[in-house]
Write a protein that holds these residues in place. Structure first.
Motif, PDB file in Angstrom:
ATOM      1  N   ALA A 139       0.792  -1.140   0.029  1.00  0.00           N
ATOM      2  CA  ALA A 139       0.194   0.197  -0.074  1.00  0.00           C
ATOM      3  C   ALA A 139       0.883   1.166   0.052  1.00  0.00           C
ATOM      4  N   ALA A 140       0.402   2.261  -0.714  1.00  0.00           N
ATOM      5  CA  ALA A 140       1.255   3.348  -0.828  1.00  0.00           C
ATOM      6  C   ALA A 140       0.937   4.018   0.265  1.00  0.00           C
ATOM      7  N   PRO A 141       2.010   4.696   1.100  1.00  0.00           N
ATOM      8  CA  PRO A 141       2.059   5.651   2.368  1.00  0.00           C
ATOM      9  C   PRO A 141       1.302   6.984   2.054  1.00  0.00           C
ATOM     10  N   PRO A 142       0.424   7.086   3.380  1.00  0.00           N
ATOM     11  CA  PRO A 142      -0.346   8.413   3.113  1.00  0.00           C
ATOM     12  C   PRO A 142       0.404   9.577   2.787  1.00  0.00           C
ATOM     13  N   PRO A 143      -0.321  10.654   2.043  1.00  0.00           N
ATOM     14  CA  PRO A 143       0.732  11.713   1.867  1.00  0.00           C
ATOM     15  C   PRO A 143       0.790  12.507   3.086  1.00  0.00           C
ATOM     16  N   PRO A 144       2.169  13.234   3.036  1.00  0.00           N
ATOM     17  CA  PRO A 144       2.426  14.025   4.329  1.00  0.00           C
ATOM     18  C   PRO A 144       1.241  15.191   4.567  1.00  0.00           C
ATOM     19  N   PRO A 145       0.929  15.717   5.808  1.00  0.00           N
ATOM     20  CA  PRO A 145      -0.069  16.665   6.057  1.00  0.00           C
ATOM     21  C   PRO A 145       0.703  17.692   5.565  1.00  0.00           C
ATOM     22  N   ARG A 146      -0.348  18.521   4.874  1.00  0.00           N
ATOM     23  CA  ARG A 146      -0.007  20.011   4.390  1.00  0.00           C
ATOM     24  C   ARG A 146      -0.084  21.054   5.318  1.00  0.00           C
ATOM     25  N   SER A 147       0.497  21.925   5.241  1.00  0.00           N
ATOM     26  CA  SER A 147       0.275  23.068   6.027  1.00  0.00           C
ATOM     27  C   SER A 147      -0.878  23.897   5.639  1.00  0.00           C
ATOM     28  N   ALA A 148      -1.311  24.901   6.439  1.00  0.00           N
ATOM     29  CA  ALA A 148      -2.356  25.887   6.119  1.00  0.00           C
ATOM     30  C   ALA A 148      -2.146  26.690   4.854  1.00  0.00           C
TER      31      ALA A 148
ATOM     32  N   GLY B 132      -3.971  26.834   0.840  1.00  0.00           N
ATOM     33  CA  GLY B 132      -4.880  28.058   0.639  1.00  0.00           C
ATOM     34  C   GLY B 132      -5.301  28.713   1.993  1.00  0.00           C
ATOM     35  N   GLY B 133      -4.536  28.545   2.829  1.00  0.00           N
ATOM     36  CA  GLY B 133      -4.632  29.383   4.132  1.00  0.00           C
ATOM     37  C   GLY B 133      -5.615  28.987   5.092  1.00  0.00           C
ATOM     38  N   LEU B 134      -5.978  29.689   6.032  1.00  0.00           N
ATOM     39  CA  LEU B 134      -6.905  29.506   6.956  1.00  0.00           C
ATOM     40  C   LEU B 134      -8.115  29.344   6.541  1.00  0.00           C
ATOM     41  N   GLU B 135      -8.621  29.837   5.382  1.00  0.00           N
ATOM     42  CA  GLU B 135     -10.065  29.805   5.147  1.00  0.00           C
ATOM     43  C   GLU B 135     -10.336  28.306   4.566  1.00  0.00           C
ATOM     44  N   ALA B 136      -9.257  27.523   4.026  1.00  0.00           N
ATOM     45  CA  ALA B 136      -9.446  25.969   3.601  1.00  0.00           C
ATOM     46  C   ALA B 136      -9.454  25.167   4.836  1.00  0.00           C
ATOM     47  N   GLU B 137      -8.958  25.650   6.083  1.00  0.00           N
ATOM     48  CA  GLU B 137      -9.109  24.902   7.387  1.00  0.00           C
ATOM     49  C   GLU B 137     -10.374  25.108   7.891  1.00  0.00           C
ATOM     50  N   PHE B 138     -10.596  26.188   7.648  1.00  0.00           N
ATOM     51  CA  PHE B 138     -12.152  26.533   8.360  1.00  0.00           C
ATOM     52  C   PHE B 138     -13.251  25.692   7.748  1.00  0.00           C
ATOM     53  N   ASP B 139     -12.884  25.682   6.433  1.00  0.00           N
ATOM     54  CA  ASP B 139     -14.067  24.733   5.680  1.00  0.00           C
ATOM     55  C   ASP B 139     -13.739  23.372   5.931  1.00  0.00           C
ATOM     56  N   ARG B 140     -12.604  22.735   6.101  1.00  0.00           N
ATOM     57  CA  ARG B 140     -12.556  21.530   6.552  1.00  0.00           C
ATOM     58  C   ARG B 140     -13.330  21.130   7.980  1.00  0.00           C
ATOM     59  N   LEU B 141     -13.008  22.168   8.883  1.00  0.00           N
ATOM     60  CA  LEU B 141     -13.496  21.838  10.227  1.00  0.00           C
ATOM     61  C   LEU B 141     -15.057  21.908  10.190  1.00  0.00           C
ATOM     62  N   LEU B 142     -15.530  23.154   9.315  1.00  0.00           N
ATOM     63  CA  LEU B 142     -16.956  23.137   9.278  1.00  0.00           C
ATOM     64  C   LEU B 142     -17.744  22.034   8.811  1.00  0.00           C
TER      65      LEU B 142
END
Length: 158
Positions: free
Chosen positions: A107-116, A120-130
């Motif tokens: 199995a392929a390893p999971p991709p490394p976590p990306r920074s905010a 696309g910044g905090l806006e994308a992080e807010f969307d994921r959390l929402l």
């Protein structure tokens, strides 16, 4: 039905071919027709009939010397030990075959976590959390996250 001028010999083409193949298991359609004509019969025995009867007797295919043909019912003369093992299939497995039939792949390893900043910044992080909160069914927290996201967008000037 063809009749034979000789008494006691097979009277149908099928009987004639069966009798011929019993005595000459390597004989093909050409040899059967030569024997048919030599026996004084008129006409020709079709290649299809000869091939079908050879197949029923288990006389078709490439066999190593000394190997007995099958019983003629579609089964091969395999040893009891080889019957216990499933036949190996050659070639690539079908892409539609179940995963259990395919060879195990790493199995392929999971991709490394990306920074905010990369996402696309905090806006994308807010969307994921929402979306995660929406899945949990907490409307008051959902509204608070929407409000915080609006404030962020207004502050950044988008």
């Amino acid at each position: 039905m063809a009749t034979s001028p000789n008494n006691g010999s097979p009277t149908s083409k099928t009987d004639f071919v069966n009798a011929y193949l019993d005595g000459n298991p390597t004989g093909g359609a050409k040899a059967v027709n030569e024997a048919w004509a030599a026996a004084g019969h008129e006409g020709k025995i079709s290649d299809t009939l000869v091939h079908r009867l050879r197949s029923e007797k288990g006389l078709t295919g490439n066999r190593p010397p000394g190997r007995e043909p099958g019983s003629g019912n579609g089964t091969s003369a395999r040893s009891p030990a080889s019957r216990a093992r499933p036949a190996r299939r050659r070639g690539r497995p079908s892409r539609y075959s179940p995963a259990a039939d395919r060879p195990a792949t790493k199995a392929a390893p999971p991709p490394p976590p990306r920074s905010a900043a990369e996402d696309g910044g905090l806006e994308a992080e807010f969307d994921r959390l929402l979306f995660r909160v929406m899945g949990l069914g907490m409307p008051d927290v959902e509204e608070a996250i929407r409000h915080a996201r609006r404030l962020l967008v207004l502050r950044e000037g988008r």
